[in-house]
Design an enzyme around this catalytic site. Structure first.
Site, short mmCIF file in Angstrom:
data_model
loop_
_atom_site.label_atom_id
_atom_site.label_comp_id
_atom_site.label_asym_id
_atom_site.label_seq_id
_atom_site.Cartn_x
_atom_site.Cartn_y
_atom_site.Cartn_z
N ARG A 172 0.83 -1.22 0.00
CA ARG A 172 0.00 0.00 0.00
C ARG A 172 0.86 1.26 0.00
NH1 ARG A 172 -5.21 -2.25 3.59
NH2 ARG A 172 -6.09 -3.29 1.76
N HIS B 240 -7.15 0.13 -6.73
CA HIS B 240 -6.48 -1.14 -6.43
C HIS B 240 -5.84 -1.18 -5.05
CE1 HIS B 240 -2.40 -0.06 -8.64
NE2 HIS B 240 -2.81 0.92 -7.88
N GLU B 241 -5.51 -2.35 -4.60
CA GLU B 241 -4.97 -2.56 -3.24
C GLU B 241 -5.89 -2.01 -2.16
OE1 GLU B 241 -2.34 -4.17 -2.18
OE2 GLU B 241 -1.40 -4.64 -4.08
N GLY B 242 -7.20 -2.15 -2.36
CA GLY B 242 -8.16 -1.64 -1.38
C GLY B 242 -8.63 -0.25 -1.78
#
Lengths: 608, 608
Positions: free
Chosen positions: A313, A457-459
């Site tokens: 992140r 992306h990535e949450g």
């Protein structure tokens, strides 16, 4: 200032990363070795990445039915990156790594993101290998991780499915033991996997002879049913080509099939794929399913995956930041060279005067200063977080634990804030270019398209906000938030001593009080539905407070250095800009949080 | 609610456009004739525009060396539009028009913008012809304007040049009298033009047999030098194909050459061109230069062009608005059908519950409500402005004059506010779609790209802001701003009587006071450089105040109608959202305006 000068200032003058060399792990390093890494990466990014940023946008990956075709420049860029040793920069000397601090690795990688964010997907490969170093067996490390670190193979993370994006507890991919000898396979307990994985970056290509997929799947319980929720999720290594325990390809293609390439708005240098596991396109060893090897304990897959999540992140935040800065540099260059309009005199525009360059117009300066405050502020935050990763790994127990907990609180902000505000920076970069910025003859429109991915992306933004207000500020009885507050207050106290920063120090103290009061008010009824109804405005506000803190601290470092130097005067101006134009925005965001405003949450669907 | 229901409510329940039928010009009209026009446009947009929105994005205009190639759907859409009579909807019956109120014309055109904003460039054609109706000779009206209104020819506006975008006083295109008989040509004083025009939308194509360019150029003074500043600018008709006084093509190609197509981020259905006038590619009648006919007086070109500017800018605002609403409808549909995640219980997410559709998550509702408040609020503002255009043209002298002046103040907001906030709406529409929104399989990414143009063309954000704070709020001793204040106060007083709106009425009154105090503070030193240093934040703030006013007034209409109906409850919720989440943002914007903050204006270039 260019990127290198900004990095040098933040790393050495502000974060004082040279001090890390006092630690045993980094004892062989020095400013010289750090600079050598930065030089190398800057050079490779300039030669092998930057010239091809538009190429990878226009020559999108395509599938000819057998292979994924990528432009030649992508192959060349990957090779240069792998040869630089950056894939294992942070790893032990014993396995061929450089034992570089994560802060330096992160700073060095920023050159690639600024030059062409989507050519490389190296972060996935080193992240994948790092997860195996933490959770894999000795054999899995040797066979899979080391061959990723040395650049022979690439890696992916396979989490999402078409019906389960943000909601991983709903994944439907199944793993069952692969008959005889399955439990004693040298590469790990051997399973057969069946399912579809969506949004898999670098999911198929010919850049490397093999691809190591890390796949989340569920092992059915004794009743043959999958365990509901995240507890049922396990992690598997599923190589595209099967290998033996020496790491040699056996010549057997595993049953991992490319089902489709996603055609994206941007970030087109990296393939993004739908993969079918075990659907029978490449039947292997006489049974159904793709062959996969369990990593760690069954049911602990998500924990293993989350091992790499903070760093992943922060990397996304860094990518967003570098796109923001790339747009800043491009629009700064344009503004310095484009003549248009007249200077503003006492009576308005004076048509008898010669044209000025647009950088002389107040509103263009405003758009440049906004970009600078977003981009360089976000870079400071991301490097600060990277520095915490080093603390977590190499400091004494108490400092390491504090770093861990601070990272928990800061990571959602380090990921989401640049994704939102450096995207806004890219829009300002287009605006400065006027009509030219709307054409594909300039790079700024691509930066803006590429950057739009980072809030997803990535949450997603929404997920990060729930994580921040619903989990991180509460965890360990709020100790993470308290640690953050203590650090911010220390910066405030230090800044109060500087006459040039005393107003800003006071403003940050007030903003911090406002944010803390809102945190408390949000949770005052103990109802998650009420507290989290405005989680995103909360994250935006706390993000602005954290960025103001960064700017206060960076400004203090600029004063310490030499406030008269143009670069430092520029940093002070960007800090002032942030405090005057940006920080006051938190009022509107925190108002709805504090009131636990339910206008949105209670909205009746029929009224939309 | 769909677009038609929203238009019906705003037109009939809120703006009460049926009352216009009481005026002589519109006496033949009725709700039935209005509805018939709306029905027709809705149908053509659905059949001929919407299905091809992606086609015009992927099959970009290209030049084969002789002709500009556009996809067949563009030809079909243009034909259907021309046959509908909409090109002359607002014109007199005597010349084949419908004498439709501009409000209805504007509402009817909104269907096309929502379906595919860039297929048509009809606004340019009718705008061009309208300018000729106002400033052209009888022969110019008959030959050029009428053949544009009837769909035979298309029109353009040629203002910008490569070196003169926002700064029209710097145009370098020259016009000199075309020798013998030039002053007595039936089509108007005949000149030869030489120069390059940039950013010309619909500048070349084969959609029509001829293109009527309206070109700004400078006539050299007695000393052979162009008059500096805007005073030297004149307006010319430069047809692509020469015509006689009966409007028949003479078979002579005029010397207007396509020098290049711009390759844009979006809005790709319309060609955008660089045109060379008189550079010798198509030599005509044995002399150098493109043949053009003077419109109106020499030196009055910009005034003639600005005749159509208010309406053109409202049209841009409307286009931005419709893209915002198109994204809203798309993401609403997606949110209603996509299952993901679990409901929020007292203890957080409950994994034993079945998945819910994402429209049930508070943050998704927040993103939908934000889009609704931006899109429907902007639509209200644009229709309100369109209604003022009708007042200006058909009301009694005092009301007409008030409408004119109000339009002066509101136009920069009606153009810029939707361009900024409906773009933000499009970003939220992508966010709701998650990863799918980042692919080209869904329309939302295209809406976002298309919409990015609107902050740039027809005067950038910065230009609109200078116009608003530097000219419009000051003009006629501030009478325009006073008129606006009086109208807002009247709405506040009316809303105070409604218990459900009394809080919002008070909030708007306070916001208005804040905005007025900031206006005064900005100009308190009388220095344009200080007042205008923060013109854009000022425009954002006044825009939010105006939008809050729109929402207060629309909410009052919803209460008057039937607050229990889901559609009206939805309008009230969107109004509440705007007052709670958006209006408080003006504080941060007005702070820098009031302080005449010079952080940006005084920034030293060396510090960037």
């Amino acid at each position: 200032m260019g990127l290198r000068a900004t990095l040098d200032f933040l790393l050495y003058d502000w974060l004082q990363v040279e001090a890390l060399n006092g630690r045993e792990r980094f004892a062989d390093h020095s400013r010289e070795t750090f600079d050598a890494v930065l030089d190398t990466c800057e050079r490779i990014a300039r030669d092998k990445y930057a010239p091809f940023n538009r190429t990878v946008d226009t020559e999108e990956p395509r599938f000819d039915g057998e292979k994924v075709i990528l432009p030649a420049c992508t192959h060349a860029a990957r090779l240069a990156y792998a040869e630089s040793g950056m894939l294992s920069a942070a790893q032990d000397y014993a396995i061929g790594g450089m034992q570089l601090p994560y802060t330096l690795e992160s700073a060095a990688n920023s050159f690639f993101a600024a030059a062409s964010v989507s050519i490389g997907s190296n972060m996935l490969t080193s992240g994948n290998a790092s997860a195996l170093m933490a959770h894999g067996s000795a054999m899995q490390k040797k066979v899979f991780a080391l061959n990723e670190f040395n650049g022979r193979w690439a890696g992916t993370m396979c989490l999402s499915e078409p019906q389960a994006g943000s909601s991983l507890s709903d994944i439907a991919t199944r793993a069952t033991l692969d008959g005889e000898g399955a439990q004693t396979d040298a590469l790990g307990p051997r399973y057969r996997l069946k399912g579809n994985k969506m949004w898999i970056s670098a999911g198929d290509h010919e850049l490397t002879e093999n691809i190591v997929h890390l796949v989340l799947a569920k092992i059915p319980g004794p009743d043959g049913q999958p365990v509901p929720g995240v507890k049922g999720i396990s992690l598997f290594i599923v190589p595209k080509q099967l290998v033996d325990s020496e790491g040699a390809l056996t010549g057997e293609r595993n049953d991992v099939a490319l089902a489709g390439l996603n055609h994206k708005l941007g970030w087109r240098g990296t393939t993004n794929t739908l993969l079918n596991f075990g659907e029978g396109k490449y039947p292997v060893r006489g049974a159904a399913g793709a062959i996969g090897y369990l990593v760690g304990e069954p049911g602990r897959g998500l924990q293993c995956m989350f091992h790499m999540m903070n760093e992943a992140r922060i990397s996304i935040g860094m990518a967003a930041t570098m796109l923001g800065l790339a747009g800043y540099y491009a629009s700064l260059d344009y503004a310095r060279n484009r003549p248009q309009g007249r200077p503003m005199g006492a009576g308005g525009k004076d048509a008898t005067q010669p044209q000025v360059r647009i950088i002389e117009h107040a509103d263009v300066k405003r758009m440049l200063l906004a970009q600078k405050s977003y981009g360089e502020g976000a870079l400071a935050l991301n490097l600060y977080c990277a520095r915490l990763v080093d603390e977590q790994h190499t400091a004494g127990p108490q400092a390491a634990d504090e770093a861990r907990l601070l990272l928990e609180v800061l990571t959602p902000i380090a990921k989401s804030w640049p994704s939102e505000f450096c995207l806004e920076a890219n829009s300002l970069a287009i605006q400065i270019h006027g009509g030219y910025g709307y054409t594909r003859d300039f790079q700024v429109e691509q930066y803006w398209r590429d950057n739009r991915l980072n809030m997803i992306h990535e949450g997603t933004h929404g997920i990060q906000a729930m994580d921040l207000l619903g989990r991180k500020v509460l965890m360990e009885k709020g100790r993470g938030l308290q640690l953050l507050v203590a650090r911010i207050q220390a910066s405030i106290q230090a800044a109060e001593a500087a006459p040039l920063l005393v107003v800003e120090a006071g403003a940050l103290a007030a903003a911090l009080r406002q944010a803390l009061a809102a945190t408390e008010a949000a949770w005052s009824t103990g109802q998650p539905g009420e507290a989290l109804a405005n989680a995103v405005p909360y994250m935006q506000a706390l993000g602005h407070v954290v960025l103001a803190w960064m700017w206060l601290d960076v400004a203090r470092a600029a004063l310490r250095a030499d406030a008269a130097l143009p670069a430092n005067a520029g940093r002070l101006a960007a800090a002032r800009y942030f405090f005057r134009y940006e920080l006051p925005k938190i009022g509107a965001w925190l108002e709805v949080v504090s009131r636990r405003d339910m206008t949105c949450a209670l909205m009746d669907e029929a009224g939309f």
